[in-house]
Design an enzyme around this catalytic site. Structure first.
Site, PDB file in Angstrom:
ATOM      1  N   ASP A  10       1.399   4.801   2.309  1.00  0.00           N
ATOM      2  CA  ASP A  10       1.012   5.406   3.586  1.00  0.00           C
ATOM      3  C   ASP A  10       1.420   6.879   3.625  1.00  0.00           C
ATOM      4  O   ASP A  10       2.563   7.210   3.305  1.00  0.00           O
ATOM      5  CB  ASP A  10       1.715   4.674   4.745  1.00  0.00           C
ATOM      6  CG  ASP A  10       1.500   3.169   4.711  1.00  0.00           C
ATOM      7  OD1 ASP A  10       0.406   2.729   5.075  1.00  0.00           O
ATOM      8  OD2 ASP A  10       2.433   2.443   4.288  1.00  0.00           O
TER       9      ASP A  10
ATOM     10  N   ASP B  72      -3.278   4.417   2.777  1.00  0.00           N
ATOM     11  CA  ASP B  72      -3.609   4.796   4.149  1.00  0.00           C
ATOM     12  C   ASP B  72      -3.291   6.270   4.348  1.00  0.00           C
ATOM     13  O   ASP B  72      -2.161   6.699   4.106  1.00  0.00           O
ATOM     14  CB  ASP B  72      -2.785   3.980   5.164  1.00  0.00           C
ATOM     15  CG  ASP B  72      -3.259   2.535   5.272  1.00  0.00           C
ATOM     16  OD1 ASP B  72      -4.437   2.267   4.936  1.00  0.00           O
ATOM     17  OD2 ASP B  72      -2.458   1.684   5.691  1.00  0.00           O
TER      18      ASP B  72
ATOM     19  N   ASP C 145       0.861  -1.183   0.000  1.00  0.00           N
ATOM     20  CA  ASP C 145       0.000   0.000   0.000  1.00  0.00           C
ATOM     21  C   ASP C 145       0.896   1.231   0.000  1.00  0.00           C
ATOM     22  O   ASP C 145       2.126   1.111  -0.072  1.00  0.00           O
ATOM     23  CB  ASP C 145      -0.927  -0.008   1.229  1.00  0.00           C
ATOM     24  CG  ASP C 145      -0.179   0.220   2.544  1.00  0.00           C
ATOM     25  OD1 ASP C 145       1.061   0.323   2.535  1.00  0.00           O
ATOM     26  OD2 ASP C 145      -0.847   0.285   3.594  1.00  0.00           O
TER      27      ASP C 145
HETATM   28  P1  TTP Z   1       1.965  -1.114   6.667  1.00  0.00           P
HETATM   29  O1  TTP Z   1       1.522  -0.178   5.611  1.00  0.00           O
HETATM   30  O2  TTP Z   1       1.043  -2.231   6.977  1.00  0.00           O
HETATM   31  O3  TTP Z   1       3.373  -1.772   6.342  1.00  0.00           O
HETATM   32  P2  TTP Z   1       4.640  -1.225   5.547  1.00  0.00           P
HETATM   33  O4  TTP Z   1       4.356   0.101   4.934  1.00  0.00           O
HETATM   34  O5  TTP Z   1       5.789  -1.311   6.473  1.00  0.00           O
HETATM   35  O6  TTP Z   1       4.874  -2.315   4.429  1.00  0.00           O
HETATM   36  P3  TTP Z   1       3.950  -2.601   3.156  1.00  0.00           P
HETATM   37  O7  TTP Z   1       2.812  -1.641   3.171  1.00  0.00           O
HETATM   38  O8  TTP Z   1       4.810  -2.448   1.961  1.00  0.00           O
HETATM   39  O9  TTP Z   1       3.501  -4.016   3.334  1.00  0.00           O
HETATM   40  O10 TTP Z   1       2.196  -0.321   8.025  1.00  0.00           O
HETATM   41  C1  TTP Z   1       3.018   0.838   8.093  1.00  0.00           C
HETATM   42  C2  TTP Z   1       3.187   1.276   9.513  1.00  0.00           C
HETATM   43  O11 TTP Z   1       1.986   1.797  10.022  1.00  0.00           O
HETATM   44  C3  TTP Z   1       3.583   0.134  10.438  1.00  0.00           C
HETATM   45  O12 TTP Z   1       4.772   0.472  11.090  1.00  0.00           O
HETATM   46  C4  TTP Z   1       2.528   0.058  11.458  1.00  0.00           C
HETATM   47  C5  TTP Z   1       1.839   1.391  11.351  1.00  0.00           C
HETATM   48  N1  TTP Z   1       0.427   1.328  11.705  1.00  0.00           N
HETATM   49  C6  TTP Z   1      -0.006   1.980  12.847  1.00  0.00           C
HETATM   50  O13 TTP Z   1       0.781   2.631  13.536  1.00  0.00           O
HETATM   51  N2  TTP Z   1      -1.309   1.901  13.205  1.00  0.00           N
HETATM   52  C7  TTP Z   1      -2.196   1.192  12.491  1.00  0.00           C
HETATM   53  O14 TTP Z   1      -3.382   1.147  12.847  1.00  0.00           O
HETATM   54  C8  TTP Z   1      -1.735   0.513  11.290  1.00  0.00           C
HETATM   55  C9  TTP Z   1      -2.662  -0.301  10.458  1.00  0.00           C
HETATM   56  C10 TTP Z   1      -0.408   0.613  10.949  1.00  0.00           C
HETATM   57 MN    MN Z   2       2.591   0.402   3.833  1.00  0.00          MN
HETATM   58 MN    MN Z   3      -0.480   0.853   5.557  1.00  0.00          MN
END
Ligand code: TTP
Ligand code: MN
Ligand code: MN
Ligand code: MN
Length: 390
Positions: A207, A314, A205
Site C-alpha cells: 500500500d 494499492d 499487498d
Molecule cells: P490492507 O492492505 O487490506 O491490509 P494491511 O495492509 O493491514 O494487511 P495486508 O495487506 O498485509 O493483509 O488495508 C490497509 C489499510 O487500508 C487498512 O487499515 C484499511 C485501509 N483502507 C482504507 O482506508 N480504505 C479502503 O478502501 C481500503 C480497501 C483500505
Molecule cells: Mn496491505
Molecule cells: Mn491494501
C-alpha cells in the site's frame, strides 16, 4: 505480577484498541488464531457483530505481556465475552477448541476461504456462489462465464496473489512506484502504508500513499502514474477511481462509511524476479498462471518457471491538507481503524475519516498535519504504527 494471587491485574487494559499498544509479535498466537478464525467465519456467514466481538477479544490477548495459562489470568480484562472465554477455556484445557476445529473443517468455511481468496470476490459474491454449489476454483471455472474483469484477474493470478509478499518485494515495488511518480510529478512524496508500515514481514499487498506539498498539484496524478507504468509493461491489472471527495456539492461530506473517496488505484503489478527480490529461495519456480485456454497451453506455462510474479498494489493519492488523516487511515490495522472511529464517535462526539476529523459538538472540522496531532485531538496517547497491530 500476574503470578501473584491478587484479584485485580497490576496493570489496567483499556477497552478500545486505539488506547493500547498492540505489537506485531505477542505471546498468545494459538488463542488469537482460533478467535480470528471464528471472526472470519462470522464474516462469511454475514454476522458482523459477532465477528468484531471475536476480533476485539483477540486484540486484547495480543497486548498481554505473557502467555495466558489459565482463565484466572484473564480476570478484569475488557472485551472478553462469554463465547470467547468458552473458546479460550477449551484451548487452555484441551489444547484445541472443538468449535474452532469443526469450523476449520466445515464445507462452508473451506469454500468461502478459497472463494474470498480471489481478488475481487467479497463475502456477498462468495456466499452466492456457495449457495449455487460452487466449492472450488475448479467448480468456478467449469461453471463458466459472468466474471467481471477484476475477478478474472483474481482467478488468473490466484496462486501468486495468495502467496505472501515479502519486504524485499515491497521494497522493489516501492522503487518502481517512486520512479513512476518522480517521472510524472517531480516533488511528489510517496509513503509506504498498510501492514508494512506497521512492521509486518509479509503482506497480502503493498500500500502506498502519494501526495505533493503544493496543494492541487496532486489532482489527476493517478492516471499519469498508471499510464507510465502501463507503457513499461509493469501492470497486469488496474482499476483507477477518481477522487469523489472534492466533487460532492456541499463541500466535505461527513464520513458515513469507511470507504474513503481518494483518487486510488487497485492494481496488480508484474514484478520481475531478480536475486535481490527473491533472496535465495525461488519458491515460485514452476508456478503457473491460471491462463484461460487449452490444457496444452497450461501444461506449457506450468513447465516453465516464470521470471516474474503478480503482486497486489494499492495506490492512493491524497491532497496535502488531508495527508495526516489519509496516512492514519491507510496504516491500519483494520481493527485499529475501526476502534479509532468508534472512540471518536462514542467517546468524543467526533467523526473520523481518512479525510478529516469533524467535531459534532462544535460543529466544525479539526485540522491536523501529523498523526500525533490527530491522536491529541482525539484525546488519545500517540500510538506509533508498530503498535497498531490490533
Ligand atoms: P490492507 O492492505 O487490506 O491490509 P494491511 O495492509 O493491514 O494487511 P495486508 O495487506 O498485509 O493483509 O488495508 C490497509 C489499510 O487500508 C487498512 O487499515 C484499511 C485501509 N483502507 C482504507 O482506508 N480504505 C479502503 O478502501 C481500503 C480497501 C483500505
Ligand atoms: Mn496491505
Ligand atoms: Mn491494501
Ligand atoms: Mn489482507
Amino acid at each position: 505480577d500476574l503470578q501473584s494471587n491478587t484479584d485485580s491485574p497490576t496493570f489496567a487494559i483499556e477497552s478500545y484498541a486505539c488506547q493500547r499498544r498492540t505489537p506485531l509479535k505477542h505471546h498468545n498466537a494459538s488463542l488469537t488464531e482460533a478467535l480470528e478464525l471464528l471472526a472470519q467465519n462470522a464474516e462469511f456467514t454475514d454476522n458482523e457483530g459477532r465477528s468484531v466481538a471475536f476480533r476485539r477479544a483477540a486484540a486484547v490477548l495480543k497486548t498481554l505481556p505473557r502467555a495466558v495459562r489459565r482463565l484466572d489470568d484473564l480476570k478484569g480484562l475488557p472485551c472478553l465475552g462469554e463465547h470467547s472465554l468458552r473458546v479460550i477455556k477449551e484451548i487452555l484445557e484441551d489444547g484445541v477448541s472443538s468449535e474452532v476445529e469443526s469450523t476449520r473443517q466445515s464445507e462452508q468455511y473451506k469454500a468461502m476461504k478459497v472463494l474470498t481468496g480471489i481478488f475481487g470476490v467479497g463475502t456477498k459474491t462468495a456466499e452466492r456462489w456457495f449457495r449455487e454449489g460452487i466449492r472450488s476454483l475448479a467448480d468456478l471455472k467449469t461453471r463458466g462465464g459472468r466474471l467481471n474483469r477484476e475477478q478474472q484477474a483474481g482467478l488468473d493470478y490466484y496462486d501468486d496473489l495468495n502467496r505472501p509478499v515479502s519486504k524485499a518485494e515491497a521494497h522493489a515495488i516501492g522503487q518502481i512506484v517512486g520512479e513512476a511518480v518522480r517521472a510524472v510529478l517531480p516533488g511528489a512524496e510517496i509513503t509506504l502504508t498498510g501492514g508494512f508500515r506497521r512492521g509486518k514481514e509479509v503482506g497480502h499487498d503493498v500500500d502506498f500513499l502519494i501526495t505533493h506539498p503544493e496543494e492541487g498539484k496532486e489532482e489527476g496524478l493517478m492516471p499519469k502514474i498508471v499510464s507510465w507504468l502501463e507503457t513499461k509493461g509493469l501492470l497486469l491489472y488496474q482499476k483507477t477511481t477518481r477522487n469523489s471527495y472534492l466533487e460532492s456539492k456541499d463541500g466535505p461530506v461527513r464520513p458515513s462509511h469507511n470507504m474513503d473517496r481518494f483518487e486510488r488505484c487497485f492494481s496488480i503489478f508484474k514484478l520481475k524476479r531478480t536475486p535481490e527480490v527473491c533472496g535465495t529461495s525461488n519458491q515460485s519456480a514452476g508456478q503457473n498462471d491460471v491462463t484461460e485456454g487449452s490444457d496444452v497451453r497450461q501444461q506449457e506455462v506450468q513447465s516453465e518457471p516464470s521470471d516474474w510474479r503478480a503482486v497486489r498494489v494499492d495506490l492512493v493519492v491524497s491532497p496535502y491538507s488531508q495527508f495526516a488523516f489519509a496516512l492514519l487511515g491507510w496504516t491500519g490495522s483494520k481493527l485499529f481503524e475501526r476502534e479509532l472511529r468508534r472512540w471518536a464517535g462514542q467517546e468524543k462526539s467526533m467523526s473520523l475519516s481518512s479525510h478529516v476529523l469533524y467535531d459534532r459538538a462544535q460543529n466544525r472540522y479539526l485540522r491536523a498535519s501529523s498523526e500525533e496531532e490527530i491522536f491529541a485531538l482525539l484525546g488519545l496517547e500517540y500510538i506509533p504504527p508498530s503498535q497498531r497491530n490490533a
